[in-house]
Design a protein around this motif. Structure first.
Motif, short mmCIF file in Angstrom:
data_model
loop_
_atom_site.label_atom_id
_atom_site.label_comp_id
_atom_site.label_asym_id
_atom_site.label_seq_id
_atom_site.Cartn_x
_atom_site.Cartn_y
_atom_site.Cartn_z
N ASN A 68 53.20 37.98 41.66
CA ASN A 68 52.40 36.78 41.47
C ASN A 68 51.56 36.93 40.19
O ASN A 68 50.72 37.83 40.11
N PRO A 69 51.79 36.09 39.18
CA PRO A 69 51.06 36.26 37.91
C PRO A 69 49.56 35.97 38.04
O PRO A 69 48.81 36.27 37.12
N PHE A 70 49.16 35.42 39.18
CA PHE A 70 47.74 35.08 39.34
C PHE A 70 47.04 36.04 40.31
O PHE A 70 45.94 35.76 40.78
N ASN A 71 47.70 37.15 40.60
CA ASN A 71 47.14 38.09 41.57
C ASN A 71 45.77 38.60 41.16
O ASN A 71 44.89 38.75 42.00
N ILE A 72 45.60 38.91 39.89
CA ILE A 72 44.30 39.42 39.45
C ILE A 72 43.44 38.23 39.05
O ILE A 72 43.80 37.45 38.17
N THR A 73 42.33 38.10 39.75
CA THR A 73 41.47 36.94 39.50
C THR A 73 40.11 37.36 38.94
O THR A 73 39.26 36.53 38.72
N LYS A 74 39.91 38.67 38.78
CA LYS A 74 38.61 39.14 38.30
C LYS A 74 38.79 40.05 37.11
O LYS A 74 39.65 40.94 37.11
N ALA A 75 37.93 39.87 36.11
CA ALA A 75 38.02 40.69 34.89
C ALA A 75 37.83 42.16 35.20
O ALA A 75 38.39 43.02 34.53
N VAL A 76 37.05 42.46 36.25
CA VAL A 76 36.79 43.86 36.56
C VAL A 76 38.07 44.59 36.96
O VAL A 76 38.14 45.81 36.88
N ASP A 77 39.06 43.85 37.41
CA ASP A 77 40.31 44.50 37.80
C ASP A 77 41.26 44.70 36.62
O ASP A 77 42.36 45.21 36.80
N PHE A 78 40.84 44.27 35.44
CA PHE A 78 41.69 44.43 34.26
C PHE A 78 41.31 45.69 33.48
O PHE A 78 40.13 46.03 33.36
N ARG B 190 49.00 33.63 31.45
CA ARG B 190 49.39 34.43 32.62
C ARG B 190 50.91 34.42 32.80
O ARG B 190 51.52 35.44 33.07
N LEU B 191 51.47 33.23 32.67
CA LEU B 191 52.92 33.11 32.87
C LEU B 191 53.66 33.84 31.77
O LEU B 191 54.66 34.54 32.03
N ALA B 192 53.16 33.70 30.55
CA ALA B 192 53.82 34.36 29.43
C ALA B 192 53.77 35.87 29.61
O ALA B 192 54.77 36.57 29.45
N GLU B 193 52.59 36.39 30.01
CA GLU B 193 52.44 37.84 30.18
C GLU B 193 53.33 38.35 31.30
O GLU B 193 53.94 39.40 31.20
N GLU C 55 40.20 40.41 51.41
CA GLU C 55 41.18 40.79 50.38
C GLU C 55 40.78 40.36 48.97
O GLU C 55 40.93 41.13 48.03
N GLU C 56 40.26 39.17 48.85
CA GLU C 56 39.92 38.68 47.50
C GLU C 56 38.82 39.52 46.87
O GLU C 56 38.83 39.78 45.68
N SER C 57 37.86 39.98 47.70
CA SER C 57 36.79 40.82 47.17
C SER C 57 37.31 42.20 46.83
O SER C 57 36.93 42.79 45.81
N VAL C 58 38.17 42.72 47.68
CA VAL C 58 38.70 44.06 47.44
C VAL C 58 39.64 44.03 46.23
O VAL C 58 39.76 45.00 45.48
#
Lengths: 690, 318
Positions: free
Chosen positions: A7-17, A309-312, B216-219
């Motif tokens: 899912n290209p939208f799985n990461i929704t937070k900058a902290v996870d990048f 997101r889709l391109a990446e 899940e969204e927070s984790v």
């Protein structure tokens, strides 16, 4: 076989990048000179970057940090920094674990001093690490390092053992001092005392290191040392006061960008004689989500974000041109109801479902009329025969939407004490003119224009169908300037589409049912996620629950006073202190959004106006758009937001909604003296305040 | 390196007599409305028995057992120190048993540190498994009003200004809001969850995962993602400690962990395991144990008594 592409939208937070991903997924706003012009990284004026959760603060601040500068400039990072004319030093306040600097038998003053010292040690290490990463190994540094180190060492009043000659040694010394302090803080809860010797004067290193480096090392000449302090909300009031003091006492060549949630700034006070920092004087403010929400290019920005997101995820080389062309085609990737005359394609299901049966809204109308006749509150009607005539006049079998419009206008006329048979005849005529495109039917046209979405929503509700929140424009509108909300929506929609065996963005458009399921899930997440720490969190959530309930009551009443009801206006100066406090908390948590002011109809006073966050709209089947605003009385605002008055909510809400319900429309039931000789009701004399 | 799994773990009978000679000089238990806590208190043979009444349970005055220590301090260190000075004093060579079943987690965690400080090298921890949680996966343990997320006293560690490879390991319990709060507080950390498997009862694992899914969204990871989900028996502190060691060793084999945060939100044996691991291996490192502190906890969340465990904990010297 299901599409197994992640899912290209799985990461929704900058902290996870990672830093690389922050760079790869960077999308600029296509207006002016983009985010850089708004953030002004070379400006010496400190800036407070405020934004709701998911507004992109962290992404933005990390983008201007040194690790990202290095990625952008590749091999020649030093020249890149010289061209940038700033070097970004990024600090997350949550890493300080600021909660430990309190209690344990120590005074607040003691903790304030210890925290200031700790911050000095912490920021100094960050700036030295950054500098070493940038110019480590250069001849410039090799030549000047002993002198710089010796100069800086003088600022530290501690036993240094062998005098450090390298910046890395100095950094080691700072680390050692910090760890000693960590140990002392840790032990203070056991032994009840805190032994800490403060070895650095406030600001000496934070400002002293950049000043010396700017003088001695050529890459930093004319270079601003930009402290990017993120998650400011994690600091207590006294800790923020210390950071505010740094901002106030800022020395060249340093500046600050401070990122905080909208609720996150507890004080503007400083330790400089308790003076307050003032916007425009000591700092400027960038309100990120307001800026995005009100930016005309937000839609384009949002589409670019998705395109990126889709391109990446497809490993496509993502040039701006490729992203833009991808972005333009995105709307077609989502199935939307076919555009048809009077929303026929959207309402055809009803014709089939109720073939040979009375449609549910006519059943309701029949009951209303029966009650009206019984209560002698249905002007011009005398018996069942009249009811049948009215139902027939208002019927339009082919177009259920027009039937709903007929009924709405009928209720409006009923409330305006018109003779109901005459009213039904007039409406039937107006409908025919409108449907055929002949003659004047302004009222009909405007009614439908304003209430179309509400009438469709009522139709879905009447027939137990799920409300339709579909189409990319809808999702962008729902995100209200918070890119994370958009990504969460798409993440869930994508997941549902995959689950349903679709190939999102790669085949047929994503089905309406996948969109509906995804939107509902994303909305539930937003609702669930919007918890605050502490007792106030519950008060805020309870208030939002009441507000949503009130809006739903209005939207699905027989004669809604406002179309697309999702906004209220109120004179907050007449509301209780607690109501205003909870309302402001809800606003700071982006649960409601201030949308300007509204002139009160009776007093000309300009009242504050708030919309419920469109992400919450599916929770109560509300509109994501705002048109009319309900003017709430101070009592109603108190009942919604003030926990002390919440018990009054039900009766006040019922009273308001009764004004939109036949047969009395909020007026008292008639008595014998209200009935004229002709048997016709004569009580419609009260003021209409809707 | 210490092998946690050789520490003693054994079962005690629920109904029949406990082995003769099984007695301690000091027995400490946390008072709740649960039968399983009172049941064990009655069965224990000890020189002195002490009830602790924690303010978060909200027992009104007069509703606590006679002689119980009713502290008002909501700071775990203050509470435990006050109890110890008031009721225990110099422990000398006295043997100690602690029923961890009713303990509120931060108090239990700090108590372990306190025992180490007081020179206690060994104690028995008792834990009683319930038959089931009162409302299965819908059971509410706390009032879910989190007042703050912070480090537990005595478990604050040192800190590294480089936060580029910080980790948060969550012992994932039923309180999904607590999981979410901790994950949000340390949102920049890479996150790993430990689930209780084998769970206390067969259906509890499924219930546990269902609740954790809500956070899940927070984790930031999908519940069950193999790279971020680990398992440790819900009733074994020692395997939990070993699992933590294994996780830390695995994730730091590539790039060293910059700061490590541990947050035990699951069963009390797992909480004990987190605290043992911290004190044994991470005390002087950039590691801290964090917890979402709540205003109140429910006095009773379980039904029935299933098994009683006895763990002999070797306390590291400090």
């Amino acid at each position: 076989m299901k599409d197994m592409m992640p899912n290209p939208f799985n990461i929704t937070k900058a902290v996870d990048f990672s830093d690389q991903e922050i760079n790869d997924y960077w999308v600029d706003i296509p207006s002016g000179h983009g985010f850089a012009a708004m953030t002004k990284p070379t400006s010496p004026m400190p800036m407070l970057i405020l934004g709701g959760k998911g507004s992109g603060k962290t992404h933005l601040m990390r983008y201007f940090s040194y690790p990202l500068q290095r990625i952008r400039h590749g091999q020649d990072a030093i020249r890149g920094i010289q061209n940038d004319r700033y070097i970004g030093i990024y600090l997350r306040c949550s890493g300080l674990n600021a909660g430990r600097f309190k209690n344990k038998g120590q005074s607040e003053e003691m903790w304030a001093d210890v925290f200031a010292y700790y911050m000095e040690l912490w920021l100094s290490q960050l700036v030295l690490n950054t500098v070493l990463s940038a110019v480590g190994g250069t001849s410039d540094l090799a030549k000047n390092e002993p002198a710089i180190t010796a100069e800086l060492s003088k600022l530290i009043d501690a036993d240094k053992g062998t005098a450090p000659t390298k910046l890395s040694d100095l950094n080691g010394l700072l680390r050692e001092l910090q760890q000693k302090l960590d140990g002392a803080i840790n032990n203070s809860s056991i032994i009840g005392s805190l032994s800490a010797r403060i070895a650095v004067t406030r600001g000496d290193l934070i400002f002293g290191i950049p000043k010396l480096l700017g003088t001695k090392l050529s890459p930093f000449r004319d270079c601003l040392f930009l402290y990017l302090i993120d998650e400011f909300e994690n600091l207590s009031e006294s800790q923020q006061k210390y950071v505010n003091t740094l901002v106030r006492e800022r020395r060249s060549p340093c500046s600050f960008k401070i990122g905080a949630r909208m609720y996150g700034v507890r004080t503007f006070s400083t330790y400089s004689a308790d003076e307050e920092n003032k916007e425009g004087s000591e700092f400027e403010v960038l309100r990120l989500d307001t800026l995005l929400r009100e930016n005309k290019e937000y839609g384009r920005f949002a589409r670019r974000l998705i395109g990126k997101r889709l391109a990446e995820s497809d490993r496509i080389q993502a040039t701006t041109v490729a992203i833009d062309s991808l972005a333009e085609a995105l709307d077609k990737c989502f199935e939307e109801p076919e555009k048809s005359k009077f929303s026929k394609s959207e309402t055809d299901f009803l014709i089939e479902k109720y073939n040979g049966r009375e449609r549910p809204y006519f059943k309701d109308l029949r009951k209303d009329l029966e009650r009206g006749i019984k209560a002698k509150s249905a002007p011009g009607l005398h018996g069942p025969g009249d009811i049948e005539k009215i139902l027939k006049l208002l019927s339009c079998l082919e177009f259920p939407l027009l039937e709903k419009a007929n009924i709405l206008l009928f209720y409006q006329d009923w409330r305006s004490k018109r003779n109901l048979l005459e009213a039904a005849r007039a409406i039937a005529g107006e409908r025919k003119h409108y449907q055929d495109g002949t003659g004047e039917s302004r009222r009909y046209k405007e009614g439908l224009l304003h209430f179309r979405a509400d009438l469709l929503a009522q139709l879905y509700r009447d027939t137990h169908h799920r409300q339709r929140f579909v189409g990319l424009s809808t999702f962008i509108e729902m995100s209200s300037g918070l890119p994370k909300n958009l990504l969460v929506l798409l993440k869930h929609i994508y997941a549902w589409a995959t689950f349903h065996g679709e190939k999102p963005f790669g085949g047929s458009p994503i089905s309406i049912r996948s969109q509906q399921a995804g939107v509902l899930e994303a909305s539930e997440w937003f609702h669930h996620d919007a918890q605050l720490i502490g007792r106030d969190g519950r008060f805020v959530m309870d208030s939002i629950e009441r507000l949503g309930t009130l809006y739903r009551g209005i939207r699905f009443s027989r004669k809604p006073s406002e179309c697309s009801c999702s906004t209220f206006s109120a004179d907050l100066s007449r509301c209780s202190t607690d109501a205003v406090r909870i309302l402001k908390l809800a606003e700071n948590w982006s649960l409601i959004i201030e949308v300007g002011g509204q002139r009160d109809r009776n007093t000309e006073r300009i009242d504050a106006k708030f919309q419920i966050n469109p992400m919450l709209a599916p929770q109560w089947d509300l509109s994501i758009y705002r048109r009319g605003a309900v003017a709430l009385t101070p009592e109603e605002v108190n009942a919604v937001f003030d926990p002390e008055h919440s018990t009054e909510f039900k009766s006040l809400a019922d009273k308001r909604i009764e004004r939109m319900m036949p047969p009395f429309f909020g007026r008292r039931a008639p008595t014998q003296s209200d009935i004229g000789r002709d048997g016709i009701l004569n009580l419609f004399t009260e003021e209409d305040h809707d | 390196m210490i092998d946690y799994t050789i520490m003693y773990k054994g079962e005690l009978p629920v109904e029949s007599e406990w082995p003769q000679g099984l007695r301690w000089d000091v027995f400490i238990s946390a008072y709740t409305a649960a039968d399983r806590v009172r049941h064990v208190y009655d069965k224990v043979v000890a020189g002195s028995k002490h009830w602790l009444v924690f303010p978060e349970y909200g027992f009104p005055p007069g509703k606590s057992p006679a002689g119980a220590f009713v502290g008002s301090a909501r700071e775990e260190a203050e509470y435990v120190k006050a109890f110890w000075e008031n009721s225990i004093g110099d422990v000398g060579t006295r043997t100690i048993s602690i029923d961890i079943t009713g303990f509120i987690r931060p108090y239990l965690i700090f108590l372990l540190r306190w025992l180490a400080e007081r020179g206690v090298r060994r104690f028995d921890a008792l834990y009683t498994e319930p038959d089931r949680y009162a409302n299965r996966e819908q059971t509410v343990f706390s009032d879910e009003v989190v007042t703050e997320v912070r480090q537990v006293a005595g478990f604050e560690g040192t800190h590294n200004p480089d936060t580029s490879n910080d980790y948060l390991i969550i012992g994932a319990g039923y309180d999904d809001r607590l999981i979410a709060q901790v994950a949000e507080d340390k949102k920049f950390c890479k996150k790993i969850q430990i689930f209780g498997l084998p769970s206390l009862r067969a259906d509890m694992y499924q219930q546990n995962v269902l609740r954790a899914h809500r956070a899940e969204e927070s984790v930031g990871r999908e519940t069950g993602d193999p790279s971020s989900s680990y398992f440790a028996p819900a009733n074994d502190p020692f395997v939990t400690a070993s699992t933590l060691r294994e996780i830390v060793s695995r994730v730091s084999s590539g790039k060293p962990i910059t700061n490590l945060y541990l947050s035990p939100l699951a069963t009390k044996p797992q909480v004990l395991g987190f605290a043992i691991y911290y004190l044994t291996e991470r005390r002087n490192s950039a590691t801290s144990l964090i917890f979402p502190f709540c205003e109140a906890y429910n006095q009773e969340t379980t039904k029935g008594v299933s098994r009683i465990w006895r763990y002999t904990v070797e306390v590291p010297s400090i």
